[in-house]
Design an enzyme around this catalytic site. Sequence first.
Site, PDB file in Angstrom:
ATOM      1  N   SER A 177       0.637  -1.759   0.400  1.00 49.88           N
ATOM      2  CA  SER A 177       0.030   0.182   0.047  1.00 49.88           C
ATOM      3  C   SER A 177       0.734   1.199  -0.183  1.00 49.88           C
ATOM      4  O   SER A 177       0.235   2.452  -0.347  1.00 49.88           O
ATOM      5  CB  SER A 177      -0.298   0.140   0.987  1.00 49.88           C
ATOM      6  OG  SER A 177      -0.014  -0.140   2.211  1.00 49.88           O
ATOM      7  N   ASN A 188      -5.166   7.155  -6.971  1.00 52.83           N
ATOM      8  CA  ASN A 188      -4.543   8.504  -7.574  1.00 52.83           C
ATOM      9  C   ASN A 188      -3.348   8.626  -8.305  1.00 52.83           C
ATOM     10  O   ASN A 188      -3.089   8.392  -9.454  1.00 52.83           O
ATOM     11  CB  ASN A 188      -4.820   9.155  -6.475  1.00 52.83           C
ATOM     12  CG  ASN A 188      -4.550   9.839  -5.591  1.00 52.83           C
ATOM     13  OD1 ASN A 188      -3.329  10.096  -5.376  1.00 52.83           O
ATOM     14  ND2 ASN A 188      -4.635   8.536  -4.032  1.00 52.83           N
ATOM     15  N   TYR A 196       4.938   2.130  -6.819  1.00 56.90           N
ATOM     16  CA  TYR A 196       3.699   2.092  -6.308  1.00 56.90           C
ATOM     17  C   TYR A 196       2.493   2.492  -8.112  1.00 56.90           C
ATOM     18  O   TYR A 196       1.822   1.813  -7.921  1.00 56.90           O
ATOM     19  CB  TYR A 196       3.620   2.965  -4.741  1.00 56.90           C
ATOM     20  CG  TYR A 196       1.871   2.554  -4.865  1.00 56.90           C
ATOM     21  CD1 TYR A 196       1.370   1.566  -3.992  1.00 56.90           C
ATOM     22  CD2 TYR A 196       0.895   3.495  -4.888  1.00 56.90           C
ATOM     23  CE1 TYR A 196       0.080   1.484  -3.979  1.00 56.90           C
ATOM     24  CE2 TYR A 196      -0.136   3.558  -4.474  1.00 56.90           C
ATOM     25  CZ  TYR A 196      -0.765   1.941  -3.895  1.00 56.90           C
ATOM     26  OH  TYR A 196      -2.346   2.464  -2.957  1.00 56.90           O
TER      27      TYR A 196
END
Length: 272
Positions: A75, A112, A140
């Site tokens: 994450s 996003n 990421y």
Amino acid sequence: MTRQTILITGAAGGVGTLLRPRLAREDRTLRLLDIVPAVDPQPGEEVVTGSVTDLDTMVAACRGVDTIIHLGGQSREHTIDNVLELNVAGTYTTLEAARIAGVGTVMLASSNHAVGFSPREGIPEGGLPADTPARPDTLYGLSKVGIEAAGRLFADRYGLNVICVRIGSWFPTPPGVRGLATWLSPDDGARLVEACIAAEDPGYRLIWGISRNTRRWFSLAEGEAIGYDPQDDAESFADQLIEGAEPDFINDPELNRAGGTWCEVELGKPMM
């Protein structure tokens, strides 16, 4: 009454923990998968310990499942090997398991940061469209582009229903001034997931995961098209987040770009 089974990957994480009580129904089983067991399982919850990168584990976890809410993976910014293995390969494995087990719909947690270098200046009045071309701000973010592409492949090749949610900032409260534009409240997060679960044959979709924020940057139209009706607004936190003059959302690099300060982090350096 037909009982529904929902598989949540990454269920022990922050978002999974927010979702669990909000998705609980008498006629629903929540199957909670993570590499560590979910805490304090409730009636109607099943705990599965395992990794999204293990196909046998995932096929077994997908048996009898109606919808997968795929939150599992890395994450934060990390090394390329880490994000490719946990996010891209983990998503491929999840989709392949869904195909084998005959799961109806998979919701993929994108971000996003898949379009992080997209500027706030010049976007349409309704907000940045959900299908805005990829402009990842980190490794990421790059992995989230890969997740979306994997979903597109399985939708086109196998007819799997895949909804990719480009999540803004899914936290109990907005994380700073940028969160006034990007916040997804816990209750709206659950509303969004319920819309994904209820959508009938959605095919492949890209939608934004945000609340009905007054200062939102991202379009709600694509989510509304599948029944998402957010009720919360980060503006209720504005007084406590803004000190002094109004923030400059156009000229401040942290506020102008979709990815905020992630556009400036060192690539491949784990974020603690």
